[in-house]
Design an enzyme around this catalytic site. Structure first.
Site, PDB file in Angstrom:
ATOM      1  N   ARG A 150      32.323 -14.850  50.602  1.00  0.00           N
ATOM      2  CA  ARG A 150      31.996 -16.257  50.865  1.00  0.00           C
ATOM      3  C   ARG A 150      32.631 -16.771  52.156  1.00  0.00           C
ATOM      4  O   ARG A 150      33.054 -17.923  52.225  1.00  0.00           O
ATOM      5  CB  ARG A 150      32.439 -17.150  49.701  1.00  0.00           C
ATOM      6  N   ARG A 171      30.816 -23.831  52.669  1.00  0.00           N
ATOM      7  CA  ARG A 171      31.121 -25.251  52.888  1.00  0.00           C
ATOM      8  C   ARG A 171      32.511 -25.542  53.412  1.00  0.00           C
ATOM      9  O   ARG A 171      32.770 -26.650  53.879  1.00  0.00           O
ATOM     10  CB  ARG A 171      30.890 -26.034  51.589  1.00  0.00           C
ATOM     11  N   ARG A 224      23.954 -27.411  56.758  1.00  0.00           N
ATOM     12  CA  ARG A 224      23.548 -27.820  55.408  1.00  0.00           C
ATOM     13  C   ARG A 224      23.106 -29.277  55.362  1.00  0.00           C
ATOM     14  O   ARG A 224      22.343 -29.672  54.477  1.00  0.00           O
ATOM     15  CB  ARG A 224      24.688 -27.587  54.416  1.00  0.00           C
ATOM     16  N   ASP A 260      21.750 -15.242  48.643  1.00  0.00           N
ATOM     17  CA  ASP A 260      22.436 -15.518  47.376  1.00  0.00           C
ATOM     18  C   ASP A 260      22.024 -14.461  46.362  1.00  0.00           C
ATOM     19  O   ASP A 260      20.881 -13.988  46.395  1.00  0.00           O
ATOM     20  CB  ASP A 260      22.095 -16.914  46.846  1.00  0.00           C
ATOM     21  N   TYR A 286      23.201 -15.110  34.353  1.00  0.00           N
ATOM     22  CA  TYR A 286      22.581 -16.347  34.865  1.00  0.00           C
ATOM     23  C   TYR A 286      21.170 -16.520  34.305  1.00  0.00           C
ATOM     24  O   TYR A 286      20.755 -17.634  33.974  1.00  0.00           O
ATOM     25  CB  TYR A 286      22.533 -16.343  36.396  1.00  0.00           C
TER      26      TYR A 286
HETATM   27  O1  CP3 Z   1      29.579 -15.573  53.216  1.00  0.00           O
HETATM   28  C1  CP3 Z   1      28.973 -15.349  52.151  1.00  0.00           C
HETATM   29  O2  CP3 Z   1      29.477 -14.639  51.273  1.00  0.00           O
HETATM   30  C2  CP3 Z   1      27.636 -15.994  52.040  1.00  0.00           C
HETATM   31  C3  CP3 Z   1      26.587 -15.390  51.244  1.00  0.00           C
HETATM   32  C4  CP3 Z   1      26.683 -15.614  49.738  1.00  0.00           C
HETATM   33  C5  CP3 Z   1      26.316 -16.801  49.018  1.00  0.00           C
HETATM   34  N1  CP3 Z   1      26.395 -16.532  47.688  1.00  0.00           N
HETATM   35  C6  CP3 Z   1      25.845 -18.075  49.610  1.00  0.00           C
HETATM   36  C7  CP3 Z   1      26.064 -19.313  48.799  1.00  0.00           C
HETATM   37  C8  CP3 Z   1      27.071 -14.658  48.795  1.00  0.00           C
HETATM   38  C9  CP3 Z   1      27.609 -13.255  49.018  1.00  0.00           C
HETATM   39  C10 CP3 Z   1      26.866 -15.256  47.505  1.00  0.00           C
HETATM   40  C11 CP3 Z   1      27.100 -14.521  46.253  1.00  0.00           C
HETATM   41  C12 CP3 Z   1      26.990 -15.218  44.973  1.00  0.00           C
HETATM   42  N2  CP3 Z   1      26.185 -16.247  44.620  1.00  0.00           N
HETATM   43  C13 CP3 Z   1      27.696 -14.811  43.819  1.00  0.00           C
HETATM   44  C14 CP3 Z   1      28.600 -13.619  43.724  1.00  0.00           C
HETATM   45  C15 CP3 Z   1      29.919 -13.895  44.335  1.00  0.00           C
HETATM   46  C16 CP3 Z   1      30.836 -14.713  43.530  1.00  0.00           C
HETATM   47  O3  CP3 Z   1      31.255 -15.755  44.037  1.00  0.00           O
HETATM   48  O4  CP3 Z   1      31.139 -14.321  42.398  1.00  0.00           O
HETATM   49  C17 CP3 Z   1      27.341 -15.695  42.776  1.00  0.00           C
HETATM   50  C18 CP3 Z   1      27.885 -15.663  41.362  1.00  0.00           C
HETATM   51  C19 CP3 Z   1      26.373 -16.591  43.295  1.00  0.00           C
HETATM   52  C20 CP3 Z   1      25.647 -17.663  42.558  1.00  0.00           C
HETATM   53  C21 CP3 Z   1      25.908 -18.982  43.148  1.00  0.00           C
HETATM   54  N3  CP3 Z   1      25.412 -19.428  44.354  1.00  0.00           N
HETATM   55  C22 CP3 Z   1      26.688 -20.028  42.604  1.00  0.00           C
HETATM   56  C23 CP3 Z   1      27.443 -19.944  41.299  1.00  0.00           C
HETATM   57  C24 CP3 Z   1      26.631 -21.091  43.510  1.00  0.00           C
HETATM   58  C25 CP3 Z   1      27.208 -22.473  43.351  1.00  0.00           C
HETATM   59  C26 CP3 Z   1      28.645 -22.479  43.627  1.00  0.00           C
HETATM   60  C27 CP3 Z   1      29.052 -23.659  44.449  1.00  0.00           C
HETATM   61  O5  CP3 Z   1      30.061 -23.487  45.126  1.00  0.00           O
HETATM   62  O6  CP3 Z   1      28.392 -24.699  44.416  1.00  0.00           O
HETATM   63  C28 CP3 Z   1      25.863 -20.688  44.616  1.00  0.00           C
HETATM   64  C29 CP3 Z   1      25.580 -21.470  45.832  1.00  0.00           C
HETATM   65  C30 CP3 Z   1      25.944 -20.824  47.133  1.00  0.00           C
HETATM   66  N4  CP3 Z   1      25.577 -19.573  47.547  1.00  0.00           N
HETATM   67  C31 CP3 Z   1      26.701 -21.420  48.165  1.00  0.00           C
HETATM   68  C32 CP3 Z   1      26.778 -20.473  49.220  1.00  0.00           C
HETATM   69  C33 CP3 Z   1      27.449 -20.617  50.565  1.00  0.00           C
HETATM   70  C34 CP3 Z   1      27.304 -22.825  48.074  1.00  0.00           C
HETATM   71  C35 CP3 Z   1      27.120 -23.654  49.266  1.00  0.00           C
HETATM   72  C36 CP3 Z   1      25.921 -24.533  49.419  1.00  0.00           C
HETATM   73  O7  CP3 Z   1      25.374 -25.110  48.451  1.00  0.00           O
HETATM   74  O8  CP3 Z   1      25.577 -24.676  50.583  1.00  0.00           O
END
Ligand code: CP3
Length: 345
Positions: A25, A29, A38, A74, A151
Site C-alpha cells: 500500500r 491516501r 482521488r 485492487d 469478501y
Molecule cells: O500501493 C499499493 O499497494 C496500491 C495497490 C493496492 C490497492 N489495494 C489499492 C487500494 C493493493 C496492493 C491493494 C490490495 C488489497 N485490496 C488488499 C490486500 C492487501 C491488504 O491490505 O491486506 C485488500 C484486502 C484489498 C481490498 C480493499 N481495497 C479494501 C479492504 C479497501 C478499503 C480499505 C480502505 O482503506 O478504505 C480497498 C480500497 C483501496 N484499494 C484503497 C487503495 C489505495 C483505498 C484508497 C482509496 O479509496 O482511494
C-alpha cells in the site's frame, strides 16, 4: 547496482549489496499527491485508466526511493467480470452487491478470461513499465482464493469471518468449487500480468491467518497451490503473503512462492528458520511508523539484525501502510535499510 537488480536478486535468493525495500500500500491516501488524483477520480476509475494508474504507481517511487513499484489495482477487481457487483463506499471499504451465499451462486459464476475481463489491468501493467523506464521493477499482484472468497461470501470486510466459515463447513463441495474457480482465475491473471511486463508477483492472502492449520490444509492449501503453480508459469519470482500466519508458514510455503511474506507477530529469524530454501519479506509493524523516530530506528535495526545479511530478505511492512502515516517516516525507513544493510549492521 540498480534498484532493479537488488529487488529481483533478493527475490531469487541471490546476494545483494544492500537490502531492497518496498511497502505494501505504498500508493494511497497517506500521500497528498494521491489524494489530489482521488479528488478527481474514484478508486475504480484510477484502476481503469492506465495513465492515472501509472501516475499513482510512480508517486511513491519518486517520493520514497523504494526498490520496487507495485501495480495500482485492487485484489477485488476480478469481482466485476465475475458479476458480483463491486463498489467502494466512502469510509466503509468494499461493498459486494451480489455476494456468494449458496451452491447455486457458485454454479452461476461465469468463466472469466483475465485478458478479456481484466484486460484494462494488463494495459496498466504495460503503461507502467514504459513510465518506469527501468528505474525499478514492477510487482503485479492478485488476491489469494481464501481472501477473495471471504469478501465474496461476506459481501465486504469482516472481523470474525463467521459467514465465510459457516459456508466453508456447511457447503464443503461448493466451497471447493468456489476456491478452485478463484484459484484458476487468479493464477491465470497473475501469469498474464507477468506476460504484460510485471517482473515479480505477489499473492495476497491477507486474512488466511483466521484459520487453524488443519482447516488451512483442508480448505485452502490445494487452491493456493493451484493459483501459485499457474502464476509460476509467468516465469518471474512470486511472493506469497499473509498476516497472522505464524501457525501456517510451512503449509503456505508448501503451497508455493519463492518468498514468504510475514507480519510482525512473528520474529523474522524465527520465521526464517522454519522456511529453508525461501526468501522472507517483512516485517515491520506499520503502526511503528506512527511512533517517534528513535523507536522506529530500533525496530528497523532489529529486523535487519534478525535477517543477519542472509540472501533473500526483502524489507517491507508486515501489512499495508496506514492512512495516518507521515511519508517522511517511510522515506527515513528506506534510507535506514539501505545504509545499514550496506554497512552490514
Ligand atoms: O500501493 C499499493 O499497494 C496500491 C495497490 C493496492 C490497492 N489495494 C489499492 C487500494 C493493493 C496492493 C491493494 C490490495 C488489497 N485490496 C488488499 C490486500 C492487501 C491488504 O491490505 O491486506 C485488500 C484486502 C484489498 C481490498 C480493499 N481495497 C479494501 C479492504 C479497501 C478499503 C480499505 C480502505 O482503506 O478504505 C480497498 C480500497 C483501496 N484499494 C484503497 C487503495 C489505495 C483505498 C484508497 C482509496 O479509496 O482511494
Amino acid at each position: 547496482m540498480s534498484a532493479e537488480g537488488a529487488f529481483l536478486k533478493a527475490c531469487r535468493g541471490q546476494a545483494v549489496p544492500y537490502t531492497p525495500v518496498w511497502f505494501m500500500r505504498q500508493a494511497g491516501r497517506y500521500l497528498a499527491e494521491y489524494r489530489a488524483i482521488r479528488a478527481k477520480a474514484s478508486l475504480l476509475e484510477i484502476c481503469r485508466r492506465s495513465d492515472l494508474a501509472a501516475e499513482v504507481t510512480l508517486q511513491p517511487v519518486a517520493r520514497l526511493g523504494v526498490d520496487a513499484a507495485i501495480l495500482f489495482a485492487d485484489i477485488l477487481l476480478p469481482f466485476e467480470p465475475l458479476g458480483l457487483g463491486l463498489s467502494f463506499a466512502k469510509g466503509e471499504g468494499p461493498v459486494i452487491a451480489r455476494p456468494v451465499r449458496s451452491p447455486t451462486d457458485v454454479a452461476r459464476l461465469p468463466e472469466v478470461d483475465p485478458s478479456d475481463g481484466l484486460g484494462y489491468v494488463l494495459d496498466a501493467v504495460r503503461t507502467i513499465r514504459k513510465a518506469l523506464d527501468g528505474r525499478v521493477p514492477l510487482i503485479g499482484f492478485a488476491g489469494a482464493p481464501f481472501t477473495l472468497a471471504s469478501y465474496a461470501i461476506e459481501g465486504g470486510g469482516t472481523r470474525d469471518f463467521v459467514t465465510t466459515k459457516r459456508f466453508m463447513y456447511s457447503e464443503p463441495d461448493a466451497w471447493h468449487t468456489l476456491l478452485d474457480r478463484l484459484a484458476t482465475l487468479v493464477g491465470r491473471y497473475l501469469a498474464a500480468q507477468a506476460g504484460a511486463g510485471a517482473q515479480a508477483l505477489q499473492l495476497f492472502d491477507s486474512w488466511v491467518g483466521c484459520l487453524s492449520p488443519d482447516d488451512y490444509r483442508e480448505y485452502v492449501q490445494p487452491h493456493s497451490a493451484t493459483a501459485l503453480s499457474l502464476a509460476a508459469e509467468g516465469g518471474v519470482p512470486v511472493i506469497h503473503f499473509g498476516t497472522g500466519t505464524s501457525m501456517l508458514l510451512e503449509f503456505m510455503a508448501q503451497a508455493g512462492g519463492d518468498v514468504i511474506g510475514v507480519d510482525w507477530r512473528i520474529s523474522l529469524d524465527v520465521a526464517w528458520s522454519r522456511l529453508p530454501g525461501h526468501g522472507i519479506q517483512g516485517n515491520l509493524d506499520p503502526a511503528a511508523l506512527l511512533g517517534p523516530v528513535p523507536t522506529l530506528e530500533a525496530k528497523v535495526r532489529d529486523i535487519l539484525r534478525r535477517a543477519a545479511g542472509r540472501s533473500g530478505h526483502v524489507f517491507n511492512l508486515g501489512h499495508g501502510v496506514l492512512q495516518q502515516t507521515d511519508p517522511e517516516h517511510l522515506r527515513a525507513v528506506v534510507d535506514m535499510v539501505h545504509e545499514w544493510s550496506a554497512a552490514g549492521v
